[in-house]
Design an enzyme around this catalytic site. Structure first.
Site, mmCIF file in Angstrom:
data_model
loop_
_atom_site.group_PDB
_atom_site.id
_atom_site.type_symbol
_atom_site.label_atom_id
_atom_site.label_comp_id
_atom_site.label_asym_id
_atom_site.label_seq_id
_atom_site.Cartn_x
_atom_site.Cartn_y
_atom_site.Cartn_z
ATOM 1 N N ARG A 59 0.805 -1.406 -0.359
ATOM 2 C CA ARG A 59 0.183 -0.270 -0.117
ATOM 3 C C ARG A 59 1.365 1.478 -0.496
ATOM 4 O O ARG A 59 0.611 1.731 -0.187
ATOM 5 C CB ARG A 59 -1.169 0.837 1.373
ATOM 6 C CG ARG A 59 -2.326 -0.988 1.380
ATOM 7 C CD ARG A 59 -2.675 -1.386 2.414
ATOM 8 N NE ARG A 59 -1.835 -2.314 2.501
ATOM 9 C CZ ARG A 59 -2.184 -3.632 1.845
ATOM 10 N NH1 ARG A 59 -2.903 -4.468 2.153
ATOM 11 N NH2 ARG A 59 -0.919 -5.320 3.131
ATOM 12 N N THR A 60 1.801 1.412 0.827
ATOM 13 C CA THR A 60 2.002 3.155 1.082
ATOM 14 C C THR A 60 3.593 3.005 -0.216
ATOM 15 O O THR A 60 3.419 3.880 -0.834
ATOM 16 C CB THR A 60 3.357 2.755 2.288
ATOM 17 O OG1 THR A 60 2.809 2.325 3.527
ATOM 18 C CG2 THR A 60 4.175 3.912 2.631
ATOM 19 N N LYS A 88 25.441 -4.318 -2.743
ATOM 20 C CA LYS A 88 26.768 -3.883 -2.624
ATOM 21 C C LYS A 88 27.989 -3.211 -1.459
ATOM 22 O O LYS A 88 29.079 -3.163 -1.393
ATOM 23 C CB LYS A 88 27.441 -3.131 -4.204
ATOM 24 C CG LYS A 88 26.680 -3.804 -5.681
ATOM 25 C CD LYS A 88 27.068 -3.055 -6.418
ATOM 26 C CE LYS A 88 26.936 -3.203 -8.163
ATOM 27 N NZ LYS A 88 26.707 -2.118 -8.998
ATOM 28 N N ARG A 109 11.223 3.938 2.154
ATOM 29 C CA ARG A 109 10.669 3.172 3.788
ATOM 30 C C ARG A 109 12.446 2.031 4.062
ATOM 31 O O ARG A 109 12.882 1.494 3.184
ATOM 32 C CB ARG A 109 9.438 1.331 2.896
ATOM 33 C CG ARG A 109 9.455 1.097 4.619
ATOM 34 C CD ARG A 109 8.210 -0.298 4.530
ATOM 35 N NE ARG A 109 7.727 0.868 5.033
ATOM 36 C CZ ARG A 109 6.098 0.092 4.312
ATOM 37 N NH1 ARG A 109 5.538 -1.044 4.180
ATOM 38 N NH2 ARG A 109 5.301 0.891 5.101
ATOM 39 N N HIS A 137 5.340 5.883 11.077
ATOM 40 C CA HIS A 137 5.144 5.900 9.933
ATOM 41 C C HIS A 137 3.853 6.940 9.934
ATOM 42 O O HIS A 137 2.797 6.799 9.479
ATOM 43 C CB HIS A 137 4.350 4.192 9.867
ATOM 44 C CG HIS A 137 3.886 4.073 8.243
ATOM 45 N ND1 HIS A 137 4.222 4.809 7.310
ATOM 46 C CD2 HIS A 137 3.453 2.535 8.175
ATOM 47 C CE1 HIS A 137 3.094 4.078 6.230
ATOM 48 N NE2 HIS A 137 3.094 3.551 7.022
#
Ligand code: ASP
Length: 309
Positions: A59-60, A88, A109, A137
């Protein structure tokens, strides 16, 4: 008076940074975005958003991307750090200092609780926190509050139950902080071991009335809003520890029958087994409508941060 200049060029990191007037202002802009979603707008034409997701998201990420596209802007980024130079050994800060050369704003995120703060410290463009470990959040909280306002008319005067994993669940941390700006009463419903995070309790001290309980049945009849959450499996020290709490609360039609008339049931999703699918057709089941608020609120937050609103 709060105006667009408050948000222009600014990162969106924590609900701690926003007072009631500022939250109401964003909600007002989100209301204006509602018709634009279908009509289309070129508000963000020529601008590009980087969506950097170092942790899984449905969703986000998709709503941030869709919001930017609906504003007329473009999107680039990654949904899996395994395909970026993080694989890396590149530090998150170096990734940010690189990507900011390609884009005008970054939604991100990351599992590190400090990630968005660290990113904002090195970036010269706005960073939008789409979830930082189990810390916060904040854009989810703004959309949750926008959804409640639309369902209930106002946040003031409501009794809201936050239920489930209140220790590791970042959405409830941001939501409790956001709601503490309004005249709400909170019921914090969780196993004792998963009680609301101490720093959130401290931060909201004196700002919001709350009562903690382990027993949802005891308080469900008092609630105007029940906000259920997933037990955050990925944050537990071990599988065994998670299993002890996995089924702590299961909301089914039998439980819903104990609720006050008109109570709405919300969930940031994904659900695992906290809400039985039989509840989906209940008139109070709001969680899939709640998802849609993510578009309007994120359109507002992006447009404000870009200074194009
Ligand atoms: N989607 C929300 C989050 O990323 C809730 C969850 O994962 O349980 O925090």
């Amino acid at each position: 008076m709060v105006g667009p200049s408050r948000f222009k060029g600014k990162s969106f990191i924590s609900m701690r940074d926003y007072n009631r007037d500022e939250i109401d202002f964003i909600h007002g802009v989100a209301d204006e975005m509602m018709p634009l979603e279908a009509e289309g707008t070129d508000m963000a034409k020529g601008r590009v958003m980087g969506a950097l997701f170092f942790e899984p998201s449905t969703r986000t990420r998709l709503s941030f991307e869709s919001a930017m596209l609906r504003l007329g802007g473009g999107v680039t980024g990654f949904a899996d750090p395994g395909v970026s130079s993080a694989k890396k050994g590149e530090t998150m800060e170096d990734t940010i200092k690189t990507v900011e050369n390609y884009v005008d704003i970054i939604a991100m995120r990351h599992p590190d609780e400090w990630s968005s703060r660290k990113a904002a410290a090195v970036a010269s463009i706005p960073i939008l926190n789409g979830g930082s470990g189990s810390w916060e959040h904040p854009t989810q909280a703004v959309l949750d509050m926008h959804c409640i306002k639309h369902a209930k008319g106002s946040l003031d005067g409501l009794t809201v139950g936050l239920c489930g994993d209140l220790l590791y669940g970042r959405t409830v941390h941001s939501l409790m902080i956001g709601l503490s700006n309004y005249d709400v009463k909170l019921k914090l419903i969780s196993p004792k071991k998963l009680a609301m995070r101490e720093d959130v309790i401290k931060y909201t001290e004196g700002k919001v009335e709350w009562e903690a309980t382990e027993d949802l049945t005891k308080v469900i009849g008092d609630l105007d809003v029940l906000y259920a959450t997933r037990i955050q499996k990925e944050r537990f020290p071990s599988e065994e520890e998670y299993k002890r709490f996995a089924d702590a609360y299961i909301i089914d039609n039998k439980m819903m029958a104990k609720a006050k008339k008109g109570m709405v049931l919300m969930h940031p999703l994904p659900r695992v087994n906290e809400i039985a699918t039989e509840v989906d057709s209940h008139p109070g089941a709001l969680y899939f409508k709640q998802v849609h608020h993510g578009i309007w609120v994120r359109m507002a937050i992006i447009a404000l941060a870009l200074g194009v609103y």
